[in-house]
Design a protein around this motif. Structure first.
Motif, PDB file in Angstrom:
ATOM      1  N   GLU A 603      -3.440 -18.844 -38.385  1.00  0.00           N
ATOM      2  CA  GLU A 603      -3.346 -20.219 -38.858  1.00  0.00           C
ATOM      3  C   GLU A 603      -3.482 -20.236 -40.374  1.00  0.00           C
ATOM      4  O   GLU A 603      -4.393 -19.632 -40.927  1.00  0.00           O
ATOM      5  N   VAL A 604      -2.556 -20.911 -41.049  1.00  0.00           N
ATOM      6  CA  VAL A 604      -2.570 -20.966 -42.508  1.00  0.00           C
ATOM      7  C   VAL A 604      -2.702 -22.418 -42.954  1.00  0.00           C
ATOM      8  O   VAL A 604      -2.166 -23.330 -42.323  1.00  0.00           O
ATOM      9  N   LEU A 605      -3.417 -22.615 -44.056  1.00  0.00           N
ATOM     10  CA  LEU A 605      -3.600 -23.940 -44.637  1.00  0.00           C
ATOM     11  C   LEU A 605      -3.676 -23.791 -46.149  1.00  0.00           C
ATOM     12  O   LEU A 605      -4.591 -23.172 -46.678  1.00  0.00           O
ATOM     13  N   ASP A 606      -2.669 -24.339 -46.839  1.00  0.00           N
ATOM     14  CA  ASP A 606      -2.628 -24.269 -48.295  1.00  0.00           C
ATOM     15  C   ASP A 606      -3.003 -25.634 -48.862  1.00  0.00           C
ATOM     16  O   ASP A 606      -2.197 -26.572 -48.850  1.00  0.00           O
ATOM     17  N   LYS A 607      -4.227 -25.758 -49.349  1.00  0.00           N
ATOM     18  CA  LYS A 607      -4.706 -27.022 -49.892  1.00  0.00           C
ATOM     19  C   LYS A 607      -4.202 -27.274 -51.315  1.00  0.00           C
ATOM     20  O   LYS A 607      -4.423 -28.360 -51.861  1.00  0.00           O
TER      21      LYS A 607
END
Length: 610
Positions: A603-607
């Motif tokens: 799971e990836v999340l680029d804030k």
């Protein structure tokens, strides 16, 4: 929107309900479109697919054909038509007309459209609001070259003196979404310079240099993204582009722009019927017998290469979209409706009757579920799977890695008998302390049914529930006061039985193997900003896949030439690896290639992205 390559996470066929929902959304978003226009873009009797990308973009298209619409946030609130859809229905959107052919170079080079580059009609600027979807056209040609959303209203634009950005381009001819179309079929590409077509209505990138010329002419245009289209022509170092201070002078005295405009005027939008006929001829439709043979070949290829026993049971729709369709030959359309079976469930049931696979129907989801594969079946044993080029390249690259990275990762979902189902296992003499796969657990309950002779005499598809089996399946799951069922359909008994067991998972890497209770948790990768506008990438959950945090941090430090630290997760078991810099995509790719971690478990999340 499609300037950088982004890999699709999944490709799925839309169900009937989702097709209707998509058509309603399109109808609301594009009020100019008639029912006939929508049917031409989303044909009623053709499968519609959706490709879901890691940046949350959803692309909808005709299976085996072309993308028609894309949804930026994947929620159905910001949906756009593709350029190809606009070529089929040119009046689907209102459009801005460019002042001259030279401006199109900047648009297809990736720049947004500025007001100075727009040709304002004598009656004045048309009325529009901020956030509306508009197309872009060149003079003399009704075929749009780009689509985007307005940045301000017409009233605000007039107050600003028609200066600034008019349209934020979301998709244009020649971008990565366009290039993703197999065969690069171009029904009308006449807005480029030095393009000669034998047939002005139809053309192909494979037989014309138009695509290459366009990319060459727009390769150096990316620097103009922050400039005003129509005012910055002089910054391009191209002898074919005049050094002019304004578009008015370009339109009045530039011969090249006039030649482009005149060549554009000779081209016409392809008629829908002609386009459909061309596509049908180009695809060489297969006979019913050929489709049946291709179905069997793709199924056997998938069973040999991608379908693993640890992934079973598997819904039929997942088997079709994620395993069978990717195995079809490049450029070939595989439509189950053109076979003798007509439906996916009937085809899978036929293969089940032949003994190659074991398929049962899920009553709740109304679809066939693949439970097991007979890998000793003659059809399976005699089939020789094709070796894919990608696989050979991956293997070659894999062999050069360190010995620790060569260890193969295996992940499997298993189940342990619970207090509810222990009497069933004891009834057939099975070990209650052992872990079972889904197919093995299903076999246990059917052995009990056979031993106790519980098949309903009047209807062989139902099982009569005795006290032991009824308690195993429903005790504690039925609300108080409700009547316990007296029988159950055979297709439901397996899934119901598995749901009453304790879920576990086993992870194996090389000679090391770990069994844990519960479902498998994914690795989390997150990028965020720190003080000084610096980026840092966090990685956690690697221990689940038997990856040592300290060793991984040392490896990433050398790979990305940056500092890394390891810290304990606050309030949780495990560690967190911090990597300086925004390396979220490269880090995910490294875990997939070097540690063989499946994409679905990352799971990836680029804030840092807006």
């Amino acid at each position: 929107m499609f300037k950088k390559a982004v890999e699709a996470k999944s490709h799925q066929r839309l169900s009937g309900a989702d097709r209707k929902k998509l058509k309603r959304t399109v109808k609301d978003k594009f009020p100019r479109a008639s029912d006939a226009d929508i049917d031409s873009l989303l044909p009623p009797k053709v499968e519609i697919t959706v490709s879901k990308f890691q940046n949350r973009v959803h692309v909808y298209g005709v299976e085996g054909g072309f993308p028609m619409f894309f949804d930026i946030d994947g929620r159905g609130t910001d949906i756009f038509s593709t350029v190809y859809a606009l070529w089929k229905v040119p009046d689907l959107l209102p459009s801005f007309l460019l002042k001259g052919g030279e401006v199109s170079r900047f648009v297809i080079g990736g720049a947004d459209l500025m007001f100075p580059g727009i040709s304002v009609p004598p009656e004045g600027l048309p009325s529009f609001l901020a956030g509306e979807t508009w197309a872009v056209k060149v003079p003399g040609n009704p075929a749009p070259i780009a689509v985007g959303s307005t940045t301000m209203s017409s009233t605000e634009a007039l107050k600003a003196g028609l200066r600034g950005k008019a349209l934020k381009i979301a998709h244009h001819y020649g971008d990565l979404l366009w290039e993703s179309v197999e065969g690069c079929y171009v029904p009308n590409a006449g807005f480029f310079e030095d393009v000669v077509f034998e047939d002005p209505a139809l053309s192909s990138c494979q037989t014309s240099q138009s695509c290459d010329d366009a990319k060459d002419s727009s390769h150096n245009q990316d620097v103009t993204n922050d400039k005003e289209v129509g005012e910055s022509v002089h910054v391009v170092d191209d002898p074919s582009v005049p050094n002019s201070a304004s578009l008015t002078q370009v339109d009045a005295g530039n011969d090249t722009a006039q030649e482009i405009t005149s060549s554009v005027a000779d081209l016409k939008v392809t008629d829908n019927a002609v386009a459909d006929e061309f596509i049908a001829e180009d695809q060489h439709p297969l006979s019913t017998g050929d489709v049946d043979m291709l179905l069997d070949k793709c199924l056997l290829q998938a069973l040999h290469t991608t379908v693993k026993d640890k992934d079973l049971p598997m819904p039929g729709s997942t088997l079709w979209s994620n395993h069978v369709l990717p195995c079809r030959p490049s450029g070939t359309t595989l439509d189950i409706k053109k076979s003798t079976y007509k439906k996916l469930a009937k085809w899978l049931q036929a293969k089940s009757s032949a003994g190659l696979i074991k398929v049962k129907e899920d009553k709740h989801k109304k679809e066939a579920v693949l439970f097991s594969v007979d890998r000793s079946h003659p059809d399976y044993s005699s089939f020789r799977p094709e070796k894919r080029q990608v696989q050979s390249e991956t293997t070659s690259h894999h062999d050069t890695n360190e010995s620790r990275s060569r260890k193969v990762l295996e992940v499997a979902e298993i189940y342990k008998p619970s207090i509810h189902v222990n009497p069933i296992f004891a009834g057939v003499g099975a070990d209650t302390g052992k872990l079972y796969t889904a197919s093995e657990a299903t076999d246990i309950v059917f052995k009990y049914v056979e031993k106790e002779n519980l098949v309903k005499p009047t209807d062989k598809s139902f099982v009569v529930l005795d006290a032991t089996l009824c308690d195993a399946l429903f005790k504690g799951a039925i609300k108080k006061g409700s009547t316990y069922p007296t029988e159950i359909h055979k297709k439901d008994i397996g899934l119901t039985f598995i749901n009453r067991m304790q879920a576990h998972h086993v992870v194996t890497r090389g000679g090391e193997s770990v069994v844990r209770k519960g479902g498998l948790k994914a690795i989390q990768i997150m990028t965020e900003r720190r003080q000084g506008n610096k980026k840092v990438t966090k990685l956690s959950g690697m221990e689940t896949f038997l990856v040592d945090a300290e060793s991984l941090a040392s490896e990433l430090q050398k790979k990305f030439a940056c500092s890394t630290t390891v810290a304990e997760l606050p309030g949780k078991k495990g560690h967190e690896v911090l990597v300086q810099g925004g390396v979220i995509d490269d880090l995910a790719k490294h875990l997939i290639e070097q540690y063989r971690i499946p994409k679905r478990y990352i799971e990836v999340l680029d804030k840092t992205r807006k």
